[in-house]
Design an enzyme around this catalytic site. Sequence first.
Site, PDB file in Angstrom:
ATOM      1  N   CYS A  75      -1.878   9.432   2.593  1.00 13.84           N
ATOM      2  CA  CYS A  75      -1.438   8.871   1.309  1.00 13.84           C
ATOM      3  C   CYS A  75      -2.423   9.137   0.188  1.00 13.84           C
ATOM      4  O   CYS A  75      -2.044   9.125  -0.985  1.00 13.84           O
ATOM      5  CB  CYS A  75      -1.177   7.375   1.448  1.00 13.84           C
ATOM      6  SG  CYS A  75      -2.613   6.412   1.994  1.00 13.84           S
ATOM      7  N   GLU A  77       0.870  -1.175   0.000  1.00 14.17           N
ATOM      8  CA  GLU A  77       0.000   0.000   0.000  1.00 14.17           C
ATOM      9  C   GLU A  77       0.907   1.225   0.000  1.00 14.17           C
ATOM     10  O   GLU A  77       1.455   1.595   1.039  1.00 14.17           O
ATOM     11  CB  GLU A  77      -0.925  -0.021   1.225  1.00 14.17           C
ATOM     12  CG  GLU A  77      -1.846  -1.230   1.286  1.00 14.17           C
ATOM     13  CD  GLU A  77      -2.850  -1.276   0.152  1.00 14.17           C
ATOM     14  OE1 GLU A  77      -3.071  -0.222  -0.495  1.00 14.17           O
ATOM     15  OE2 GLU A  77      -3.412  -2.346  -0.112  1.00 14.17           O
TER      16      GLU A  77
END
Length: 462
Positions: free
Chosen positions: A253, A219
């Site tokens: 993010c 991720e």
Amino acid sequence: MQTEVLQTPFEAIDGLIAKQRAFFQSGATRSADFRIEALSRLKDAITGHEAEIVEALKADLGKSHEEAYLTEIAIVLQEIDYHLKHLRTWMAPEKVSTPLYMKPSSSKVRKEPLGCTLIIAPWNYPFQLTLNPLVGAISAGNCALLKPSEFTPNTAALLQRLVKEYFISAHVAVVCGDQEVGAHVLRHKFDLIFFTGSTKVGKIVMRAAAEHLTPVILELGGKSPCIVDLDANLDIAAKRIAWGKSLNAGQTCIAPDYVLVHSQIKEAFLAKLAAAFKKFYGKDPQNSPHYGRLVSEAAFDRLEALLDEGHIYYGGQVDREDRYIAPTIIDQVPVQGKLMEAELFGPLLPVLTFDALEEATELINSRARPLALYYFGKAEQGEQVLDRCISGGACLNDTIMHVGNHHLPFGGVGASGMGNYHGKNSFEAFSHQRAVVSTPAGFDLPAKYPPYRFFGLIKKLL
């Protein structure tokens, strides 16, 4: 609060991994009852220590109680509840059709645990991004070794204490430390490595995993673009972009990394965007209880060095000692400039313009595939953007919110990551789908054996 980075000795790490492998081989983690009881204990650990969790996140990142609960604690609790509700159904073998030529055999798919897993978490959401993957690991029947970030030492120390209190180390354990500890852990063989963090470190993790042919879920991140089209609702766009960018002081993010706004509405949009920041945090965000801080002085220095590029339309105030940079809108940004090179991961928001939507999509497609893509405008145009541009996830007329739906997979594509999790996808990410064919012993078709006497008939059935 904790300020020093805890260092788990290498010998202790080796012992924990050996204990977990033996515990998994014992079969203790396989039953639904064991998994449900473990998930319930994890929930008790969170609800029973909410104040300590909030305090640790405040110390590490300056998060308010409200932000800490909404973006870290609540997400994990919702994930646990969802798994508790559906786990027995997910675990049940799935019957599938069997072709006529294989009759009277029957077929099914068993959802089985992978074994001993490693979860390496980042510093930006150090609580949520450590425990949310853990929910999937436990739910799927695995053992898990957790490595929280050394850059959020208060949260790491708390996680280590809570896991030790609520779990046996042979099932779930936490190791703490710097890059040397991380490198030592990665020398071991695991059955899955789940990593959240930068693309640079993701490559290191993937190389280490390749030595053992260990599967990975990465991720990562990237420069997530945000398009504001000519017919966008500017009040809504400004508010939702300002919120998505300033959450956790931009250290998210999937935060909007840069904005592409239609040239005809740029001035109106910028005014509304600045007004939205003021409404959220007042004239001086440094005094707002709801605006966070950068994780370190190194993060501050990296971002401050970018402030000399373009024109600061709003914000720009800094305080190194407080690790503070105000929400900052930067106009007149060169496409090939420093602000457009790497993911900013902070409260700086570069703004570029376009005249035709194709210009915006071409710019996006000229860069690495982002973790998120945001579009503000008509739904039909938004669908066209989705058709033209690939990203891990996306929102039309919103930002961030796709991460909050555990019915949706969350993950990147290309440079922004591989693999998905959240909800059922987490259970599947930490599971092996095992194909099983059951054939009665009392009946045996001779056609499959040499000399293939009925080959002509079998060929017609295939």
